[in-house]
Structure formats: structure tokens, C-alpha cells
Design a protein around this motif. Sequence first.
Motif, PDB file in Angstrom:
ATOM      1  N   ILE A 424      42.632  41.852  37.234  1.00  0.00           N
ATOM      2  CA  ILE A 424      42.404  40.566  37.826  1.00  0.00           C
ATOM      3  C   ILE A 424      43.404  39.462  37.114  1.00  0.00           C
ATOM      4  N   GLY A 425      43.918  39.841  36.300  1.00  0.00           N
ATOM      5  CA  GLY A 425      45.144  39.237  35.721  1.00  0.00           C
ATOM      6  C   GLY A 425      44.642  37.999  34.733  1.00  0.00           C
ATOM      7  N   ASN A 426      45.449  37.487  33.987  1.00  0.00           N
ATOM      8  CA  ASN A 426      44.919  36.244  33.304  1.00  0.00           C
ATOM      9  C   ASN A 426      44.588  35.144  34.004  1.00  0.00           C
ATOM     10  N   TRP A 427      43.869  33.867  33.256  1.00  0.00           N
ATOM     11  CA  TRP A 427      43.390  32.976  33.973  1.00  0.00           C
ATOM     12  C   TRP A 427      42.665  33.414  35.258  1.00  0.00           C
ATOM     13  N   ALA A 428      41.402  34.190  34.892  1.00  0.00           N
ATOM     14  CA  ALA A 428      40.847  34.698  36.057  1.00  0.00           C
ATOM     15  C   ALA A 428      39.399  34.100  36.098  1.00  0.00           C
ATOM     16  N   ALA A 429      39.500  32.796  35.612  1.00  0.00           N
ATOM     17  CA  ALA A 429      38.233  32.025  35.841  1.00  0.00           C
ATOM     18  C   ALA A 429      37.052  32.798  35.698  1.00  0.00           C
ATOM     19  N   ALA A 430      36.047  32.821  36.469  1.00  0.00           N
ATOM     20  CA  ALA A 430      34.959  33.320  36.190  1.00  0.00           C
ATOM     21  C   ALA A 430      34.650  34.643  36.699  1.00  0.00           C
ATOM     22  N   GLY A 431      35.796  35.239  37.151  1.00  0.00           N
ATOM     23  CA  GLY A 431      35.903  36.815  37.722  1.00  0.00           C
ATOM     24  C   GLY A 431      35.475  37.792  36.849  1.00  0.00           C
ATOM     25  N   ASP A 432      34.477  38.639  37.347  1.00  0.00           N
ATOM     26  CA  ASP A 432      34.107  39.771  36.556  1.00  0.00           C
ATOM     27  C   ASP A 432      35.213  40.707  36.437  1.00  0.00           C
ATOM     28  N   ARG A 433      35.453  40.913  35.167  1.00  0.00           N
ATOM     29  CA  ARG A 433      36.427  42.073  34.770  1.00  0.00           C
ATOM     30  C   ARG A 433      35.274  43.313  34.742  1.00  0.00           C
ATOM     31  N   ASN A 434      36.002  44.279  35.000  1.00  0.00           N
ATOM     32  CA  ASN A 434      35.164  45.668  34.995  1.00  0.00           C
ATOM     33  C   ASN A 434      34.205  45.653  36.243  1.00  0.00           C
ATOM     34  N   GLY A 435      33.024  45.130  36.187  1.00  0.00           N
ATOM     35  CA  GLY A 435      31.990  44.813  37.194  1.00  0.00           C
ATOM     36  C   GLY A 435      32.626  45.082  38.623  1.00  0.00           C
ATOM     37  N   LYS A 436      33.011  44.128  39.180  1.00  0.00           N
ATOM     38  CA  LYS A 436      33.397  43.910  40.566  1.00  0.00           C
ATOM     39  C   LYS A 436      34.620  44.352  40.779  1.00  0.00           C
ATOM     40  N   PHE A 551      49.326  41.329  39.318  1.00  0.00           N
ATOM     41  CA  PHE A 551      47.956  41.463  38.922  1.00  0.00           C
ATOM     42  C   PHE A 551      47.063  41.314  40.392  1.00  0.00           C
ATOM     43  N   PRO A 552      46.693  42.053  41.265  1.00  0.00           N
ATOM     44  CA  PRO A 552      46.435  41.763  42.366  1.00  0.00           C
ATOM     45  C   PRO A 552      45.122  41.180  42.928  1.00  0.00           C
ATOM     46  N   GLY A 553      44.041  41.188  41.834  1.00  0.00           N
ATOM     47  CA  GLY A 553      42.874  40.595  41.902  1.00  0.00           C
ATOM     48  C   GLY A 553      41.633  41.605  41.922  1.00  0.00           C
ATOM     49  N   THR A 554      40.630  41.012  42.155  1.00  0.00           N
ATOM     50  CA  THR A 554      39.177  41.631  42.358  1.00  0.00           C
ATOM     51  C   THR A 554      39.344  43.030  43.299  1.00  0.00           C
ATOM     52  N   ILE A 555      39.963  42.836  44.360  1.00  0.00           N
ATOM     53  CA  ILE A 555      39.928  43.927  45.421  1.00  0.00           C
ATOM     54  C   ILE A 555      41.254  44.485  45.570  1.00  0.00           C
ATOM     55  N   GLY A 556      41.976  44.306  44.262  1.00  0.00           N
ATOM     56  CA  GLY A 556      43.336  44.628  44.315  1.00  0.00           C
ATOM     57  C   GLY A 556      43.534  46.228  44.538  1.00  0.00           C
ATOM     58  N   GLY A 557      42.766  47.003  44.103  1.00  0.00           N
ATOM     59  CA  GLY A 557      42.752  48.498  44.325  1.00  0.00           C
ATOM     60  C   GLY A 557      42.589  48.795  45.832  1.00  0.00           C
ATOM     61  N   PHE A 558      41.938  48.080  46.744  1.00  0.00           N
ATOM     62  CA  PHE A 558      41.683  48.376  47.969  1.00  0.00           C
ATOM     63  C   PHE A 558      43.132  47.886  48.761  1.00  0.00           C
ATOM     64  N   GLY A 559      43.408  46.593  48.597  1.00  0.00           N
ATOM     65  CA  GLY A 559      44.871  46.039  49.063  1.00  0.00           C
ATOM     66  C   GLY A 559      45.885  46.574  48.878  1.00  0.00           C
ATOM     67  N   ILE A 560      45.909  47.446  47.556  1.00  0.00           N
ATOM     68  CA  ILE A 560      47.313  48.147  47.298  1.00  0.00           C
ATOM     69  C   ILE A 560      47.112  49.449  47.921  1.00  0.00           C
ATOM     70  N   ALA A 561      46.183  50.105  48.103  1.00  0.00           N
ATOM     71  CA  ALA A 561      46.053  51.295  48.701  1.00  0.00           C
ATOM     72  C   ALA A 561      46.431  51.429  50.309  1.00  0.00           C
TER      73      ALA A 561
END
Length: 745
Positions: A424-436, A551-561
Motif C-alpha cells: 500500500i506504499g508510503n503515506w498510506a493514511a489510515a489504510g490497514d497494512r496486512n489486514g485488508k 506500490f499499487p494499493g490495497t487491492i493491488g494484488g487483484f489489479g496487477i493479476a
Amino acid sequence: MGKYIIKVAIVFSLFSCSRNNNFNNSESDIYNKVDSLMSLMTLKEKIGQTIMYSGDWVTTGPTVSSNNIKLLKDGNLGAMLNVYSAKKTKELQKIAVEETRLGIPILFGYDIIHGFKTIFPINLGHAASWDMKDIQKSARIAADEASSAGLHWTFAPMLDIGRDPRWGRISEGAGEDVFLTNEIAKANVKGFQGDDLSKNNTILACAKHFVGYGAAQGGRDYHTVNMGQDELRNVYLPPFKAAVDAGVQTLMTAFNELNGVPATGNKFIFRDILRDEWGFKGFVVTDYTAINELVQHGFAENEKRATEIAIKAGVDMDMMSGANRFYLEALVNEGKVDADLVNDSCRRILFIKFKLGLFDDPYRYCDENREKEVTYKSEYLESARKSAAISSVLLKNDDNSLPLTKNQTIALIGPLVKDKENIIGNWAAAGDRNGKAISIYDGIKTYLGDAKILYAKGCNIKNDDKSGFQEAISLSRKADKIVLVMGEDYHMSGEAASRTNIKIPGIQTELIKTLKEEVPDKKIILILMNGRPLDLSEEDSLVDSILEIWFPGTIGGFGIADVLFGVYNPSGKLPITFPRNIGQVPIYYNVKNTGRPIPLENPNEDYKSNYIDSPNTPLYPFGHGLSYTTFEYSDISLSSNIIGESDILSISVNITNSGNYDGHEIVQLYIHDKVGSITRPVKELKGFSKIFIKKGENKTVNFQLTCKDFKFFNGKDFIFEPGEFEVAIAGSSDFSFMHSFELKL
Ligand code: NOJ
């Protein structure tokens, strides 16, 4: 809320401005209300409105002890940063409106840089989509989530042009180009602020950092900036002007000095340019502790003097310095600062609080039900998936090694394959790392299932432990293709994350080399996660395909796939140049020609502006990005070869999708003003269009230019000059001009 209504009602009834729920937002009406309120305020309370302290949930700068709750209770705090959630902000807002003499609500600000909870690709990555609708939508979604968590204000967008990949904050901007950054500035301001700030799902934007921050010497964060009017006016200021014209309500000062005067004490940029020339009506906030830093800069003897300099220069709100808190009252009482300067700042801040509707209902942004409803809404996650896909850039794709197919077994190798923290990259505000977060592994799994994935971590991002190499080699031997997920960790870009070495860190490249040697018959695909242009010369010579996913973000894995399997055909184009080596930095496409440009036919000619040990050309130029299909540009035609001051020049091109996939192409329009009273860059982007063409089909794309597109600052004014211009439409900045026209005045 009871006591609050009574207080506000008293204030307004005194000045016959009755308050009701259909708050009248006309500007003069608001100014009347602000003046009414201010007539009841003490000097200390007015100063209080100009003070912002951290709520201590999150740290985004040096630790400062503030006693913020006491200040809040005393009615001497105007804003807080780094605290959020409907519950917490309501608790704090209650203190402001129910326990203070005048009950003035406070503002809650936060760095909502590329999403709030649902995290989108880092800004540099999202810029690679060249998709303004999508960028605007991501800002809108961020505003919806953030406003439901009590936030009124984001410290974004960052509009610093970045041309030095050593600088860690290049990840937060839109890259090297003025035109593209201007468009992104507008899209963000519209997205965050919407069309009505009094709605409870819109938030204030903040254009930062004013100005020149991206030009820090040596790419070292916070470092000195020296630049002349040409570069300042033609490159670094325009994105801020675009944001101001789009209605941005706040601006943030930069940490750097500009030509010997630190930005936070720079009257020229704030009073002369921002206020007088551009007519900016909103308020200016400092960056974190930036007033105090005037002392370290050697621009003020002490903090008291720094406070005086800052307010005189045009600063309205003090973030974290405590300067206004400790010194401003005395400065006014001693006659060193005119009380009207405090009045002006207080008025601007209160005006915005009224505009947000906070005097109508101070709790309108802290709604726990709305917070639950909008946070990580499925349509928002779906949108982030699309953003990740459209932001990825296919840098290289020899032998069509991508896309992957479902019948292949792949060796999925690298320290970032299963990562859910960095993605989810740097400056990711309140984004949950790992969890979501969805890892690249998770994304690929949806297409292949576990059985066809042979996973090995291989090595770490940073250290030199090679114990995983052997497993990576054995698995690679069993697979049809090798897919590597490598890059930087998220701490390696962002604030205070400058690098002198812009290669892929650790022994990751060594692992690639080893795989190439040990398993020479397999295609190697490199998926790169990083926050800056990297020096990929070595990797480029080793692997078959490179997909830059930032760093593609929360749903990066799906988008990149989706991209890897061709469900989305990659369309991203670099918003920034990737150098061949660090010695070429700073490197960008729209350079000046010099008196000794290198001849194309003989780049090594002596006494030319070249290097003796490297070509001038980058590894991957600005605007570059491949597709699984191919686009052919033909029949460029101009409506005329001569245009006058009020004419419109139409330029069209035919584009054919000559490959085997449907796809999007980002079509770019460049000009070259051949002779100027101030020399002009060799190429300047002046338009772009993202189009979709089915395989085998073609489309005509048309651009229009008028004289205002040729304007530049000539030392005194923005002007256009007669003469010859070259023009081109291309799929990247790597082309030679073939067409020209004359501007006759
Ligand atoms: C310092 C950064 O330079 C700025 O961009 C940010 O908004 C503030 N800290 C607040 O976190």
C-alpha cells in the motif's frame, strides 16, 4: 450540541445574522458572520485559530510536546492533525464547541495522500495512468471515507515537480512534467473538494509544498533550492496556479529555502505571487515545525523573530511550531506585528470553517454510521483494483512473455510476492497494512489456483542472506515461467527517504542473475514495486519482461493479476524518466537544447553536451509504456501551416490497433517552440488523450491548440511569441518531430 447552539445563536443574534439549518453559504453572508464572531474574540482567541497541533495518533514529524487538550479547552487551538475516526474527532470537537467560551469548532486535517482507508496506487504510480477521471474519482472516494471519520482537510495534493529520483518524495507527486501535473492538480482538487464544501462528504484540499521542494539539491530531502525565474515560473509554479484556479482552499509552505529565503518566510512567493498575482483567498498553513526551522536555516535569530517573519510573509496557520502560540501575542502587543495580520489569518480560517458548515453542525463529519457504511465499501475496493491495473507500466516485453496464461505453472519468486505491508506504499493514511491488503500472490492465485504456483521468497528486500537462492532455483526449473516480485520497501520512499543509490536494493538483482544463469531456458518476468524511478539497466539486460507496478494499493494484488493475465491490457505510461544510471540525474525529457546538442547521427562527437561514459538518453523515456497489442500512428495532419493569434490549430492522427488484443493507448501531443526570447525546451507536452481501440480497428484522434498553449514566462510576463513551432503526436516522448507550423502575429 445544546450549549453550542446557544453560544452560536448569541453570537449571531448580536449581529442579526440568524443561524438556521439551511445555512446560507453566500460569501458576503459568511464574511458578515465571521466579522460578527471576530468582534467577540480576544487577540489570544484569534491567535488560537492559527494554531494547529497533532492529536498524537500518528507521527508524521519530530515529536513535539504541546499540551494540546489544555489548549483546546482554553479555546486556543484552531486545528488538529493526525487524529481521526468519527468517535475520537467527536470527542475532541465536543471540547471545542461545548467547553470553550465561544464554542468555535476545530478543523481536523490529515495526510490523505493516495486514499484514506481504501488505498490507491501511490501518486507517482497513479499519474502513470494519465487517467484524470480515475484520479479524480480516487480523491472523491478518499474524501468520502475520510470525511466520515471526522476529517475536514487533507494535506494533498503534493504538486512538487520531481526530476530527481534520489528524492524520496518523488513518490508523492505526479512526476516531471508540468502539463500532466497541472491536470492532476485539477483532478485532485475537484475530487477532494467536490462542488460544494458544505456537503459532509467533501474535504478541503491543500496544494503543497509551496514552492520548489522537488528541486532539493542532490535529491536530499529538505535541501537548498536555487532557481531562476524561468524555471520557477515555467515549471515549479504552474501546478499550484492550476490548483488555485481550480478552487483549492489551502496551501502548505515548503521546507526548503528558495534562492536564500526559506519558503515559510518567503514574502515574494506568498504575498506577491500567491495573494497579489493569483488572488488566492484561502489560507496558508506551514509545514510541520517549519516556522521554528527558520532559525536552523539561519534566517531568524530566534523563534520569536521567526514567528514575526512567517506571518509577515503570508503564513496563516502554524503547524506544530508553537510559534504563534508562544510569541504572536507579544509581537502584536510590542507593535512588531500589526494586529490586522492576525485578523486576516483568523478571518481566512474562520471563513473556511463556515464554508465547511461547521458552524451549522460541528459534528456533521463525525457520523459513526456513515463511517461504517463507506469505509472499504466494495465499490471503492473495486475502483482501487482498476486504478492499480491502469497505473501499471509495461516497460519491456520481449517475445510477448506477458500475458501469462492459465495453463502455465509459474515460479513466483521474490521478497514482495506475499507482501501485504509494503504494497500500500508510503503515506498510506489510515489504510490497514496486512489486514485488508491483497498480495500479488493472492491476486495470481485467483487465476491459477495454488497448484500452479511454485512459491519461494528467495531473498529479503535489503539484507544479503542467500540461503533462499537454492529453493528459488529448484522451483524455477520446474516451472514454465519465472515471475519475480521485487523492489523497494515502503520506507524507502516518501519523506526523509532520499537515496544515493537508485538500484533495486539488497541482493535481489543477484538472485535474478543467478536464476538467469541456472535456468537459462525460462522466460523471466520482473514485477517491480517501488516509489521512484530506479536504475534498471542491469535488470533490463537480464529479464524478458518488466512490469512497473509502483506500490499499487490495497487491492493491488487483484489489479496487477488482471494485467498479468491480460484481463486488463496494460496502458500506463511513465510520468517520469527512468535513467540508465544515477550519474544522469537529474534527467527529464523537456530539457533545453544547449549550444552544443549532440548530433543524432554521432552521439559521441567531441565537444558536445554529452557524457564520455554514458549515452544521454534514458533507459525508459517519459511517456513510455508498452501494451500487449501494438498501435501504429499514421496520417498526422494539421488544419493549417500558419496560424494567427485567434486561430485554432487542429492536429489529427490516425491510430491503428495492429496487434492481437483490444487495448487503451495514451496518445501524447508535443510541441517545440523553436526560438524564444527565453529558450524553450526541446519538447513540451501540450495534450494527451486516453483512447480504447479494438484489435484490427483504428481511430482518429484530434487535438486543438491555441496561442495560450504557447505561453511562457519571459522574465516579465506570460507571453506567446511568433515564429516556427514543431508539433508531434506520439506514444512516448521518444520521437523526432516531422511537422511544423508558423505562428504569425
Ligand atoms: C511534513 C510533510 O512535509 C507534509 O507534507 C505533511 O503534510 C506534514 N508533515 C504533516 O504530516
